[in-house]
Design an enzyme around this catalytic site. Structure first.
Site, short mmCIF file in Angstrom:
data_model
loop_
_atom_site.label_atom_id
_atom_site.label_comp_id
_atom_site.label_asym_id
_atom_site.label_seq_id
_atom_site.Cartn_x
_atom_site.Cartn_y
_atom_site.Cartn_z
N GLU A 146 6.22 0.54 -6.76
CA GLU A 146 5.78 -0.32 -5.66
C GLU A 146 4.26 -0.28 -5.64
OE1 GLU A 146 7.45 0.45 -1.75
OE2 GLU A 146 5.54 -0.09 -0.81
N GLU A 151 -2.22 -2.09 3.39
CA GLU A 151 -1.47 -1.89 4.61
C GLU A 151 -2.38 -1.22 5.61
OE1 GLU A 151 1.98 0.57 4.04
OE2 GLU A 151 0.93 1.91 2.66
#
Length: 268
Positions: A146, A151
């Protein structure tokens, strides 16, 4: 974005260091883009995800395909989190939000992935721009990898994180990465460009064109290096609410909140 429990991360290479083994490949051919110039989402490029179960991180939102949560407006993709007790498939939750992905519409191996966005803020608000493998070639998460391009914990709106998830399937997965602090203001004040240059042996994070992090080492229990980051990945963007990563909203959190995406560009 998918976090769950993680083990101790590996060493990474950071902030302007030089690497004799780094791949100097540049990406200058635009192969995919969306500037959200119309009045509706282009479904040849995007899928709106509908999910009532909190994304695996004890999140509090329900993801819907309602225009209240996902829409194109004034030249931007709007992903909006609301406190409205929305319901789908017989399940209701206090919070609703939007999540989109390019899976089977835009899948890439290597390149520059660039997103210009203005982020929401507030305790318990979790915007994310990230990538997952289109096929789990090396096994379940996170053995197939991933890439978290960006974020942010909404209660720290001047700090964003860039992270790789890899190693073995959960709960033996690991993550490596670092954070970047904006010199002035917050990422909710204006648009910023978040990008990665993803090469065979190096992933580099950039914010507004500035290189802020590089990683050259990762691993997968399902294959030899450079696995797992040698397979096609697709892009996801969402605004989550709550979860173990940042905690729930509180009395200071104002709803609705929006992530505005001005453009997405893929170069190879």
């Amino acid at each position: 974005m998918i976090r769950l429990a993680v083990a101790v991360g590996m060493a990474i290479t950071m902030f302007g260091c030089s690497f004799r083994h780094a791949n100097a490949q540049t990406f200058d051919r635009l192969v995919w883009q969306d500037d959200f110039s119309g009045d509706s989402l282009d479904y040849s490029k995007w899928e709106v995800e509908v999910n009532a179960f909190g994304g695996g991180n004890h999140e509090l939102q329900i993801y819907t395909d309602r225009p209240e949560n996902v829409r194109v407006e004034d030249g931007c993709l709007v992903l909006e989190a609301r406190r409205d007790n929305a319901a789908i498939s017989g399940t209701s939750r206090e919070y609703s939000s939007g999540r989109v992905r390019t899976k089977h519409r835009g899948d890439w191996k290597y390149g520059r992935i660039e997103v210009r966005a203005k982020l929401p803020q507030g305790q318990g608000i979790w915007p994310a721009i990230w990538m997952l493998p289109t096929k789990d070639e090396y096994g379940g998460w996170a053995a197939s990898g991933e890439i978290d391009i960006m974020e942010m914990r909404g209660q720290q709106p001047n700090v964003v994180l860039g992270t790789l998830h890899h190693g073995a399937p959960w709960p033996n997965n690991i993550h490596t990465g670092d954070e970047y602090t904006l010199e002035q203001g917050t990422f909710a004040d204006d648009f910023h460009t978040f990008a990665v240059n993803w090469r065979a042996n190096e992933i580099e994070w950039l914010i507004d064109g500035k290189s802020v992090q590089k990683q050259t080492r990762w691993e997968s229990s399902g294959g030899k290096y450079p696995a797992p980051f040698d397979q096609p990945f697709h892009l996801l963007m969402n605004v989550a609410v709550g979860g173990g990563f940042l905690g729930p909203p509180d009395a200071t959190t104002e709803f609705p909140v929006q992530m505005l995406v001005d453009s997405v560009k893929i170069y190879q």
